[in-house]
Design an enzyme around this catalytic site. Structure first.
Site: not given
Ligand code: ING
Length: 321
Positions: A52, A117, A134, A153, A179, A204
């Site tokens: 991503e 995204n 996304k 985001e 993601c 990410n």
């Molecule tokens: N990043 C994360 C994901 O869903 C996140 C947001 C981080 C959610 C840590 C939960 C814990 O993996 C993206 N870019 O969606």
């Protein structure tokens, strides 16, 4: 039409990237991606999957009051000047790829430019055969100055309006998600109900989850849990590809992996840097689950699943009257 005995095997490369720092040029990142492409070619890959937002640092970790100041993080054409060399090299090698990036569209009929995204699927002839925006946008939309880093985001991206697609390519049915989508069972099922045989997913994922730090230690477990479950419950391959390592001070999960329709992890990254993870994926393995346990047409009961599409949030069951 392939002969009934020929297996529909795709050799897939999950091209994990290590950190992309704020000052790293797109050209320097594309050069790293081409290095991984050459390794993929030497290892017989037909399809390479990049993370991503692969071309830049994960810029939603900062907030800018004037979003126009963030325009330079977005691509306004694909391929563009910095990505054309990737398209050219992949075409020369006859290798297809999936790429995640921030997209700023041309003005629509109402003159509005959209920020998505985005993830694309490019076939072995260098043609973009699929584009995905996304759906599940995590994080927050406003500046939260108390956070150690932003995850804004919902400020930088609109949710994709088209939902999930599946494209006939590479001899099978290929889907894409990005993601946070991998944490929602609806993502897999929407593609499962289109017969998907391989889902490509870049991510990410910061190790530190600000709203609940107790989850930090579980990031790797949750990452594989959701993709293994989604693969098994929909009889599909899942390819999860990280941008990992410490990016602008934020420790991000690696653990890119390739998961079979059985839910088994058949290959996994063991670094948090640029690393190619390769597996030979027999798409006919999907039938062992789609035609038995998860024969949707035989066993599913959509007539009693009405809450799943009619409700957004939970409606808590009333006290026992
Ligand atoms: N990043 C994360 C994901 O869903 C996140 C947001 C981080 C959610 C840590 C939960 C814990 O993996 C993206 N870019 O969606």
């Amino acid at each position: 039409m392939t002969s009934p005995t020929a297996s529909r095997t795709i050799v897939v490369g999950a091209a994990q990237l290590g950190p992309v720092q704020r000052e790293d040029s797109r050209e320097s990142v594309v050069a790293r991606m081409i290095t991984l492409l050459h390794e993929a070619s030497s290892r017989g890959c037909q399809l390479v999957v990049y993370p991503e937002l692969a071309l830049t640092t994960f810029f939603p970790r900062w907030f800018v009051d004037d979003i126009g100041e963030a325009d330079h993080w977005y691509e306004t054409s694909m391929p563009g000047p910095s990505t054309q060399p990737l398209f050219d090299e992949a075409k020369k090698l006859g290798i297809g790829f999936s790429l995640g990036y921030a997209e700023l569209t041309d003005p629509d009929a109402r003159g509005t430019r959209h920020r998505y995204n985005t993830q694309i699927l490019v076939d072995g002839h260098g043609s973009i055969v699929g584009r995905y925006h996304k759906v599940h946008i995590p994080g927050h939309a406003g500046h939260e100055p108390d956070r150690p880093f932003q995850h804004a985001e919902r400020y930088y991206f609109e949710p994709g309006p088209e939902g999930f697609g599946v494209w006939r390519s590479f001899g099978g049915l290929i889907g894409m998600m990005t993601c946070n989508d991998r944490r929602w069972p609806e993502s897999y099922r929407e593609m499962g109900l289109q017969g998907v045989e391989m889902i490509l997913c870049g991510y990410n994922t910061p190790i530190h989850y600000v709203p609940d730090p107790s989850q930090d230690i579980l990031q790797g477990f949750h990452n594989s849990l959701v993709m293994q479950a989604g693969a098994y419950q929909n009889g599909t391959w899942v390819v999860g590809v990280a941008k990992g390592g410490v990016e602008e001070g934020v420790d991000s999960l690696g653990q890119s992996c390739i998961i079979a329709p059985s839910g088994q992890i058949v290959a996994q990254a063991y670094t948090t840097g640029d690393e190619l993870v390769v597996a030979s994926c027999d798409l006919d393995w999907c039938k062992r689950y789609k035609d038995t346990l998860f024969d949707f047409d035989k066993y599913r009961r959509p007539e009693v699943y009405t809450r799943i599409t009619s409700q957004r949030g939970a409606v808590i069951a009333p006290e026992n009257g």
